[in-house]
Scaffold this motif. Structure first.
Motif, PDB file in Angstrom:
ATOM      1  N   MET A 288       0.872  -1.206  -0.452  1.00 55.48           N
ATOM      2  CA  MET A 288      -0.022   0.035   0.478  1.00 55.48           C
ATOM      3  C   MET A 288       0.777   1.417  -0.023  1.00 55.48           C
ATOM      4  N   VAL A 289       0.613   2.186  -1.000  1.00 61.56           N
ATOM      5  CA  VAL A 289       0.921   3.382  -0.971  1.00 61.56           C
ATOM      6  C   VAL A 289       0.167   4.311  -0.356  1.00 61.56           C
ATOM      7  N   MET A 290       0.515   5.689   0.447  1.00 64.64           N
ATOM      8  CA  MET A 290      -0.339   6.060   0.529  1.00 64.64           C
ATOM      9  C   MET A 290       0.554   7.717   0.228  1.00 64.64           C
ATOM     10  N   TYR A 291       0.049   8.421   0.108  1.00 61.83           N
ATOM     11  CA  TYR A 291       0.522   9.976  -0.187  1.00 61.83           C
ATOM     12  C   TYR A 291      -0.799  10.953  -0.200  1.00 61.83           C
ATOM     13  N   GLY A 292       0.262  12.637  -0.257  1.00 60.21           N
ATOM     14  CA  GLY A 292      -0.601  13.563  -0.076  1.00 60.21           C
ATOM     15  C   GLY A 292       0.431  14.423   0.564  1.00 60.21           C
ATOM     16  N   PRO A 293      -0.704  15.269   1.186  1.00 57.74           N
ATOM     17  CA  PRO A 293       0.442  16.616   2.360  1.00 57.74           C
ATOM     18  C   PRO A 293       0.694  16.565   3.428  1.00 57.74           C
ATOM     19  N   SER A 294       1.807  16.610   4.277  1.00 60.73           N
ATOM     20  CA  SER A 294       2.205  16.355   5.447  1.00 60.73           C
ATOM     21  C   SER A 294       0.933  16.163   6.022  1.00 60.73           C
ATOM     22  N   GLY A 295       1.107  15.710   7.240  1.00 59.75           N
ATOM     23  CA  GLY A 295      -0.265  15.481   8.874  1.00 59.75           C
ATOM     24  C   GLY A 295      -1.041  15.411   8.354  1.00 59.75           C
ATOM     25  N   THR A 296      -1.798  14.398   6.742  1.00 63.06           N
ATOM     26  CA  THR A 296      -2.937  14.219   6.372  1.00 63.06           C
ATOM     27  C   THR A 296      -3.252  12.873   7.391  1.00 63.06           C
ATOM     28  N   GLY A 297      -2.131  12.342   8.120  1.00 66.49           N
ATOM     29  CA  GLY A 297      -2.550  11.248   8.536  1.00 66.49           C
ATOM     30  C   GLY A 297      -2.008  10.030   7.568  1.00 66.49           C
ATOM     31  N   LYS A 298      -1.070   9.838   7.378  1.00 63.37           N
ATOM     32  CA  LYS A 298      -0.835   8.606   6.521  1.00 63.37           C
ATOM     33  C   LYS A 298      -0.359   7.338   6.967  1.00 63.37           C
ATOM     34  N   SER A 299       0.161   8.059   8.086  1.00 63.51           N
ATOM     35  CA  SER A 299       1.568   7.406   8.788  1.00 63.51           C
ATOM     36  C   SER A 299       0.586   6.861   9.975  1.00 63.51           C
ATOM     37  N   GLN A 300      -0.417   7.690  10.769  1.00 63.67           N
ATOM     38  CA  GLN A 300      -1.128   7.158  11.345  1.00 63.67           C
ATOM     39  C   GLN A 300      -2.184   6.357  10.693  1.00 63.67           C
ATOM     40  N   LEU A 301      -2.571   5.848   9.902  1.00 64.61           N
ATOM     41  CA  LEU A 301      -3.551   4.846   9.190  1.00 64.61           C
ATOM     42  C   LEU A 301      -2.653   3.465   8.860  1.00 64.61           C
ATOM     43  N   ALA A 302      -1.529   3.802   9.636  1.00 68.14           N
ATOM     44  CA  ALA A 302      -0.694   2.181   8.720  1.00 68.14           C
ATOM     45  C   ALA A 302      -0.857   1.985  10.189  1.00 68.14           C
ATOM     46  N   ARG A 303      -0.120   3.010  11.441  1.00 65.24           N
ATOM     47  CA  ARG A 303      -0.112   2.886  12.672  1.00 65.24           C
ATOM     48  C   ARG A 303      -1.966   1.819  12.805  1.00 65.24           C
ATOM     49  N   HIS A 304      -2.581   2.146  12.798  1.00 68.65           N
ATOM     50  CA  HIS A 304      -4.208   1.736  13.015  1.00 68.65           C
ATOM     51  C   HIS A 304      -4.157   0.503  12.572  1.00 68.65           C
ATOM     52  N   ILE A 305      -3.379   0.301  11.190  1.00 70.89           N
ATOM     53  CA  ILE A 305      -3.816  -0.673  10.380  1.00 70.89           C
ATOM     54  C   ILE A 305      -3.277  -1.855  11.316  1.00 70.89           C
ATOM     55  N   ALA A 306      -1.956  -1.975  11.954  1.00 72.51           N
ATOM     56  CA  ALA A 306      -0.642  -3.032  12.186  1.00 72.51           C
ATOM     57  C   ALA A 306      -1.616  -3.234  13.396  1.00 72.51           C
ATOM     58  N   GLU A 307      -2.379  -2.130  14.520  1.00 75.77           N
ATOM     59  CA  GLU A 307      -3.136  -2.741  15.371  1.00 75.77           C
ATOM     60  C   GLU A 307      -4.251  -3.369  15.647  1.00 75.77           C
ATOM     61  N   GLU A 308      -4.833  -3.065  14.591  1.00 72.47           N
ATOM     62  CA  GLU A 308      -6.305  -4.091  13.901  1.00 72.47           C
ATOM     63  C   GLU A 308      -5.969  -5.337  13.357  1.00 72.47           C
TER      64      GLU A 308
ATOM     65  N   PHE B 267      -4.177  11.827   0.464  1.00 76.50           N
ATOM     66  CA  PHE B 267      -4.573  11.972   1.279  1.00 76.50           C
ATOM     67  C   PHE B 267      -4.790  13.123   0.911  1.00 76.50           C
ATOM     68  N   ASP B 268      -5.782  14.111   1.853  1.00 73.59           N
ATOM     69  CA  ASP B 268      -6.152  15.171   1.510  1.00 73.59           C
ATOM     70  C   ASP B 268      -6.707  15.943   2.699  1.00 73.59           C
ATOM     71  N   TYR B 269      -6.129  17.983   2.488  1.00 76.60           N
ATOM     72  CA  TYR B 269      -6.376  18.412   4.013  1.00 76.60           C
ATOM     73  C   TYR B 269      -8.096  17.823   3.941  1.00 76.60           C
ATOM     74  N   LEU B 270      -8.411  18.836   5.678  1.00 76.36           N
ATOM     75  CA  LEU B 270      -9.538  18.453   5.432  1.00 76.36           C
ATOM     76  C   LEU B 270     -10.560  19.152   5.162  1.00 76.36           C
ATOM     77  N   LYS B 271     -12.384  18.522   4.833  1.00 73.42           N
ATOM     78  CA  LYS B 271     -13.066  19.666   4.284  1.00 73.42           C
ATOM     79  C   LYS B 271     -13.305  20.598   5.308  1.00 73.42           C
ATOM     80  N   PRO B 272     -14.864  21.524   5.162  1.00 75.01           N
ATOM     81  CA  PRO B 272     -14.634  22.335   5.799  1.00 75.01           C
ATOM     82  C   PRO B 272     -15.460  22.102   6.856  1.00 75.01           C
TER      83      PRO B 272
ATOM     84  N   PRO C 238      -5.092  17.040  10.338  1.00 76.65           N
ATOM     85  CA  PRO C 238      -5.229  16.820  11.911  1.00 76.65           C
ATOM     86  C   PRO C 238      -3.447  16.866  11.923  1.00 76.65           C
ATOM     87  N   GLY C 239      -2.310  16.756  11.400  1.00 73.27           N
ATOM     88  CA  GLY C 239      -1.671  16.992  12.411  1.00 73.27           C
ATOM     89  C   GLY C 239      -0.738  18.858  12.784  1.00 73.27           C
ATOM     90  N   ASP C 240      -2.253  19.612  12.220  1.00 73.54           N
ATOM     91  CA  ASP C 240      -2.277  20.432  12.195  1.00 73.54           C
ATOM     92  C   ASP C 240      -2.690  20.884  14.025  1.00 73.54           C
TER      93      ASP C 240
END
Length: 206
Positions: free
Chosen positions: A1-21, A122-127, A163-165
């Motif tokens: 799996m490759v996760m791409y997008g701006p910094s702080g949008t939760g890519k690494s956090q999703l990987a941690r969540h998958i590993a935990e699950e 991954f992208d920035y948060l919507k309104p 989310p990183g902000d």
């Protein structure tokens, strides 16, 4: 799996969540962990990374993966090509779960992309996501919904908020005794977003 997008949008956090699950440990490696000043040293570290993940039955997460999976046609030095080749050869033989994150998807080696069954953007948060996270985090930091409601429209208009902000602002509040107001929380978040999008700290809304 490759996760791409701006910094702080939760890519690494999703990987941690998958590993935990999955109930597996996670092994996180970055460019700084693998780059070596000596000829062949980086390739040895790359091989050791895969071996460690295999031995530990760990989910392997390569952060800043563009450093090693960049397009070989754009490489300026032979050692860059060698490192990319080593990464791809090892990936081909790896039997575990491999995930990669990048902010620079356009620089990825096409051959490496074919090795990823899932490519998640991954992208920035919507309104409404901005507002929901603002309300949640402001209350967690001691504020009230009544106060948060006063700046709801302004929160929805902050472009480039991730989310990183919220995590950065929250960490910076640790140890401070003064109470955080909704206006100050709004200003700090807008500052974080402005720095990312414009490279300067000007606060503004659209």
């Amino acid at each position: 799996m490759v996760m791409y997008g701006p910094s702080g949008t939760g890519k690494s956090q999703l990987a941690r969540h998958i590993a935990e699950e999955l109930g597996n440990p996670i092994l996180i490696k970055r460019a700084s962990d693998l780059l070596d000043m000596y000829v062949g040293g980086t390739e040895q570290r790359i091989a050791a990374m895969y071996e460690q993940a295999q031995d530990e039955d760990a989910v392997l997460l390569l952060d800043e993966a563009d450093s090693f999976l960049m397009s070989r046609s754009g490489a300026a030095h032979r050692w860059e090509v060698t490192q990319t080749n080593e990464m791809l050869v090892q990936l081909e033989d790896f039997e575990g779960i491999f995930m990669a994150t990048t902010n620079l998807m356009a620089q990825f080696e096409p051959a490496s992309l074919r090795r990823f069954s899932h490519k998640i953007s991954f992208d920035y948060l919507k309104p409404e996501q901005r507002w929901g996270m603002f309300a949640q985090e402001f209350c967690r930091l001691g504020g009230t919904m009544d106060e948060a409601d006063l700046v709801a429209d302004q929160v929805r208009r902050i472009e480039g908020l991730a989310p990183g902000d919220f995590a950065v602002v929250g960490k910076n509040r640790v140890g401070l005794s003064e109470r955080l107001t909704a206006d100050e929380f709004l200003r700090l978040l807008a500052h974080e977003a402005a720095v990312k999008l414009h490279g300067r700290g000007r606060v503004g809304f659209v």
